[in-house]
Design a protein around this motif. Structure first.
Motif, PDB file in Angstrom:
ATOM      1  N   SER A 128      61.061  27.737  33.818  1.00  0.00           N
ATOM      2  CA  SER A 128      60.642  27.034  32.606  1.00  0.00           C
ATOM      3  C   SER A 128      59.535  26.027  32.898  1.00  0.00           C
ATOM      4  O   SER A 128      58.527  25.966  32.175  1.00  0.00           O
ATOM      5  N   VAL A 129      59.708  25.253  33.963  1.00  0.00           N
ATOM      6  CA  VAL A 129      58.683  24.258  34.302  1.00  0.00           C
ATOM      7  C   VAL A 129      57.455  24.936  34.911  1.00  0.00           C
ATOM      8  O   VAL A 129      56.322  24.483  34.702  1.00  0.00           O
ATOM      9  N   LEU A 130      57.657  26.038  35.620  1.00  0.00           N
ATOM     10  CA  LEU A 130      56.540  26.800  36.168  1.00  0.00           C
ATOM     11  C   LEU A 130      55.626  27.288  35.045  1.00  0.00           C
ATOM     12  O   LEU A 130      54.396  27.345  35.204  1.00  0.00           O
ATOM     13  N   ARG A 131      56.211  27.617  33.902  1.00  0.00           N
ATOM     14  CA  ARG A 131      55.420  28.050  32.741  1.00  0.00           C
ATOM     15  C   ARG A 131      54.456  26.944  32.322  1.00  0.00           C
ATOM     16  O   ARG A 131      53.266  27.186  32.085  1.00  0.00           O
ATOM     17  N   ARG A 132      54.948  25.722  32.254  1.00  0.00           N
ATOM     18  CA  ARG A 132      54.095  24.589  31.893  1.00  0.00           C
ATOM     19  C   ARG A 132      53.028  24.339  32.951  1.00  0.00           C
ATOM     20  O   ARG A 132      51.865  24.031  32.634  1.00  0.00           O
ATOM     21  N   PHE A 133      53.408  24.463  34.211  1.00  0.00           N
ATOM     22  CA  PHE A 133      52.490  24.270  35.335  1.00  0.00           C
ATOM     23  C   PHE A 133      51.336  25.260  35.248  1.00  0.00           C
ATOM     24  O   PHE A 133      50.157  24.886  35.366  1.00  0.00           O
ATOM     25  N   HIS A 134      51.665  26.507  35.025  1.00  0.00           N
ATOM     26  CA  HIS A 134      50.632  27.534  34.909  1.00  0.00           C
ATOM     27  C   HIS A 134      49.730  27.268  33.714  1.00  0.00           C
ATOM     28  O   HIS A 134      48.490  27.388  33.808  1.00  0.00           O
ATOM     29  N   GLU A 135      50.313  26.902  32.590  1.00  0.00           N
ATOM     30  CA  GLU A 135      49.516  26.639  31.387  1.00  0.00           C
ATOM     31  C   GLU A 135      48.497  25.538  31.631  1.00  0.00           C
ATOM     32  O   GLU A 135      47.358  25.616  31.160  1.00  0.00           O
ATOM     33  N   GLU A 136      48.898  24.520  32.374  1.00  0.00           N
ATOM     34  CA  GLU A 136      47.996  23.398  32.658  1.00  0.00           C
ATOM     35  C   GLU A 136      46.819  23.849  33.521  1.00  0.00           C
ATOM     36  O   GLU A 136      45.655  23.534  33.235  1.00  0.00           O
ATOM     37  N   ILE A 137      47.107  24.585  34.578  1.00  0.00           N
ATOM     38  CA  ILE A 137      46.033  25.044  35.471  1.00  0.00           C
ATOM     39  C   ILE A 137      45.143  26.059  34.767  1.00  0.00           C
ATOM     40  O   ILE A 137      43.911  26.001  34.847  1.00  0.00           O
ATOM     41  N   TYR A 138      45.764  26.983  34.062  1.00  0.00           N
ATOM     42  CA  TYR A 138      45.020  28.036  33.356  1.00  0.00           C
ATOM     43  C   TYR A 138      44.095  27.425  32.310  1.00  0.00           C
ATOM     44  O   TYR A 138      42.928  27.824  32.174  1.00  0.00           O
ATOM     45  N   SER A 139      44.587  26.432  31.582  1.00  0.00           N
ATOM     46  CA  SER A 139      43.774  25.763  30.570  1.00  0.00           C
ATOM     47  C   SER A 139      42.557  25.097  31.195  1.00  0.00           C
ATOM     48  O   SER A 139      41.446  25.147  30.641  1.00  0.00           O
ATOM     49  N   THR A 140      42.745  24.503  32.372  1.00  0.00           N
ATOM     50  CA  THR A 140      41.613  23.867  33.059  1.00  0.00           C
ATOM     51  C   THR A 140      40.560  24.894  33.431  1.00  0.00           C
ATOM     52  O   THR A 140      39.356  24.694  33.185  1.00  0.00           O
ATOM     53  N   TYR A 141      40.985  26.006  34.024  1.00  0.00           N
ATOM     54  CA  TYR A 141      40.026  27.044  34.411  1.00  0.00           C
ATOM     55  C   TYR A 141      39.330  27.654  33.204  1.00  0.00           C
ATOM     56  O   TYR A 141      38.137  27.982  33.249  1.00  0.00           O
ATOM     57  N   MET A 142      40.057  27.808  32.097  1.00  0.00           N
ATOM     58  CA  MET A 142      39.452  28.359  30.878  1.00  0.00           C
ATOM     59  C   MET A 142      38.367  27.421  30.345  1.00  0.00           C
ATOM     60  O   MET A 142      37.407  27.860  29.704  1.00  0.00           O
ATOM     61  N   THR A 143      38.525  26.144  30.623  1.00  0.00           N
ATOM     62  CA  THR A 143      37.570  25.151  30.136  1.00  0.00           C
ATOM     63  C   THR A 143      36.329  25.062  31.010  1.00  0.00           C
ATOM     64  O   THR A 143      35.207  24.956  30.506  1.00  0.00           O
ATOM     65  N   VAL A 144      36.515  25.126  32.318  1.00  0.00           N
ATOM     66  CA  VAL A 144      35.391  24.869  33.238  1.00  0.00           C
ATOM     67  C   VAL A 144      34.737  26.127  33.781  1.00  0.00           C
ATOM     68  O   VAL A 144      33.642  26.061  34.346  1.00  0.00           O
ATOM     69  N   LEU A 145      35.386  27.276  33.619  1.00  0.00           N
ATOM     70  CA  LEU A 145      34.837  28.533  34.127  1.00  0.00           C
ATOM     71  C   LEU A 145      34.451  29.442  32.968  1.00  0.00           C
ATOM     72  O   LEU A 145      34.825  29.206  31.818  1.00  0.00           O
ATOM     73  N   CYS A 146      33.740  30.507  33.300  1.00  0.00           N
ATOM     74  CA  CYS A 146      33.237  31.392  32.249  1.00  0.00           C
ATOM     75  C   CYS A 146      33.421  32.859  32.653  1.00  0.00           C
ATOM     76  O   CYS A 146      33.047  33.255  33.762  1.00  0.00           O
ATOM     77  N   GLY A 147      33.997  33.648  31.765  1.00  0.00           N
ATOM     78  CA  GLY A 147      34.124  35.082  32.014  1.00  0.00           C
ATOM     79  C   GLY A 147      35.451  35.447  32.645  1.00  0.00           C
ATOM     80  O   GLY A 147      36.007  34.693  33.453  1.00  0.00           O
ATOM     81  N   ASP A 148      35.953  36.627  32.273  1.00  0.00           N
ATOM     82  CA  ASP A 148      37.256  37.066  32.753  1.00  0.00           C
ATOM     83  C   ASP A 148      37.364  37.070  34.269  1.00  0.00           C
ATOM     84  O   ASP A 148      38.332  36.558  34.836  1.00  0.00           O
ATOM     85  N   GLN A 149      36.369  37.640  34.918  1.00  0.00           N
ATOM     86  CA  GLN A 149      36.479  37.817  36.371  1.00  0.00           C
ATOM     87  C   GLN A 149      36.450  36.497  37.117  1.00  0.00           C
ATOM     88  O   GLN A 149      37.185  36.305  38.096  1.00  0.00           O
ATOM     89  N   GLN A 150      35.625  35.579  36.665  1.00  0.00           N
ATOM     90  CA  GLN A 150      35.565  34.272  37.329  1.00  0.00           C
ATOM     91  C   GLN A 150      36.881  33.529  37.174  1.00  0.00           C
ATOM     92  O   GLN A 150      37.396  32.930  38.137  1.00  0.00           O
ATOM     93  N   ILE A 151      37.447  33.573  35.976  1.00  0.00           N
ATOM     94  CA  ILE A 151      38.711  32.885  35.730  1.00  0.00           C
ATOM     95  C   ILE A 151      39.848  33.556  36.489  1.00  0.00           C
ATOM     96  O   ILE A 151      40.676  32.881  37.120  1.00  0.00           O
ATOM     97  N   LEU A 152      39.895  34.888  36.462  1.00  0.00           N
ATOM     98  CA  LEU A 152      40.956  35.607  37.176  1.00  0.00           C
ATOM     99  C   LEU A 152      40.887  35.352  38.677  1.00  0.00           C
ATOM    100  O   LEU A 152      41.920  35.216  39.345  1.00  0.00           O
ATOM    101  N   GLN A 153      39.680  35.283  39.208  1.00  0.00           N
ATOM    102  CA  GLN A 153      39.518  35.034  40.638  1.00  0.00           C
ATOM    103  C   GLN A 153      40.099  33.692  41.049  1.00  0.00           C
ATOM    104  O   GLN A 153      40.619  33.537  42.157  1.00  0.00           O
ATOM    105  N   LYS A 154      40.055  32.701  40.154  1.00  0.00           N
ATOM    106  CA  LYS A 154      40.575  31.378  40.464  1.00  0.00           C
ATOM    107  C   LYS A 154      42.071  31.251  40.202  1.00  0.00           C
ATOM    108  O   LYS A 154      42.785  30.573  40.949  1.00  0.00           O
ATOM    109  N   ILE A 155      42.570  31.896  39.136  1.00  0.00           N
ATOM    110  CA  ILE A 155      43.953  31.674  38.753  1.00  0.00           C
ATOM    111  C   ILE A 155      44.931  32.585  39.490  1.00  0.00           C
ATOM    112  O   ILE A 155      46.079  32.190  39.749  1.00  0.00           O
TER     113      ILE A 155
END
Length: 310
Positions: free
Chosen positions: A246-273
């Protein structure tokens, strides 16, 4: 629980700014975060590496930059750059086992008496106002390579030494050498931090009982595979699987949201997350872990994560 310090280890490709901010905000329990090493490239430090190393945590928890070097000149460039940028504590990487770094005399390859003597002299004469610490292994191919180095390290006013009691050739497999850790502990004048194979709350508690002293710890892969580990230890409560997920879900959402904000494009975001999941197979199961790593679009990735954390 005792009052031992718990440090988050520097792990290249994993513990970046997004991970550290999310971990401190959602889990905590860590007394300081050490950044993945920065190095000299083409005579200077890359700005993005510097930005990653000099970063304040909203919680006030220290972020300590780590440097990797193979010569006095590289060391001076790194130290000058970090200190000019505001760093007050620098960690020396004397233990990285990655062969390309070791081959060039960095990481575990820097465990050379002549080089360490140079670094000791520079720290004492040029950077006496700053705080330094070191992270090292026992050697490259022999567990005795630390011996001629330790007396030199003892002359440096280090905040602490973190010892991972393996040789570089072992990478992260095989047994940690508990007997030599004890010998190292008895031979140094510095505070010693234990690093290596800490995966559970009982592992953290065990370090003190095995070594007959309250030894501070640095946790790397253990925090990647169980991000709640330090918090569980602090609260004296081992979390059930459902709570961890349950808490891991929140953890992932926080990191994923950051990458979605600062990175661009599916491949760049997937490579980081995607690397976030590298050590979480046991937590989410092989099928879900495999689906996440096979995802080729953000839509497929989000679907795989939703299934894994449902």
């Amino acid at each position: 629980m005792d009052d031992k310090l718990i440090y988050a280890a520097p792990l290249q490709g994993y513990t970046d700014v997004a991970w550290r901010l999310a971990h401190a905000g959602i889990y905590g329990g860590v007394d300081a975060y050490f950044t993945p090493f920065i190095r000299v490239e083409k005579g200077s430090v890359r700005q993005r590496d510097l930005n990653n190393a000099i970063q304040n945590m909203p919680s006030g928890i220290p972020v300590i930059p780590q440097i990797i070097f193979g010569s006095r000149d590289e060391f001076i460039i790194l130290a000058d750059t970090l200190i000019d940028a505001g760093a007050t504590h620098i960690n020396l990487n004397l233990g990285c086992p990655f062969p390309p770094q070791v081959k060039h005399g960095r990481g575990a390859g820097a465990l050379r008496a002549a080089l360490i003597e140079e670094i000791a002299s520079i720290i004492i004469t040029r950077y006496s106002f700053a705080v330094f610490s070191a992270k090292l292994r026992l050697g490259i191919n022999s567990s005795d390579e630390w011996r001629p180095i330790l007396n030199i390290l003892n002359t440096i006013p280090l905040d602490h030494i973190t010892l991972h009691p393996r040789i570089a050739a072992q990478q992260y497999v095989g047994e940690c050498n508990s007997e030599i850790f004890d010998e190292f502990l008895a031979s140094t004048s510095h505070r010693v931090v234990y690093n290596g194979d800490i995966r559970s709350v009982s592992d953290i508690a065990r370090i003190g009982s095995v070594h007959n002293i309250s030894v501070d710890v640095m946790v790397g892969r253990g925090l990647l595979s169980r991000p709640s580990l330090a918090l569980e230890y602090r609260s004296n409560e081992e979390w059930c699987h459902d709570k961890r997920v349950s808490v891991l879900r929140r953890f992932h959402e926080e990191i994923y949201s950051t990458y979605m904000t600062v990175l661009c494009g599916d491949q760049q975001i997937l490579q980081k997350i995607k690397p976030m999941w590298d050590w979480l197979e046991d937590e989410i199961g092989h099928k879900a872990w495999k689906a996440i790593h096979k995802a080729t679009t953000l839509r497929k990735y989000e679907s795989a994560v939703a299934d894994a954390l449902s």
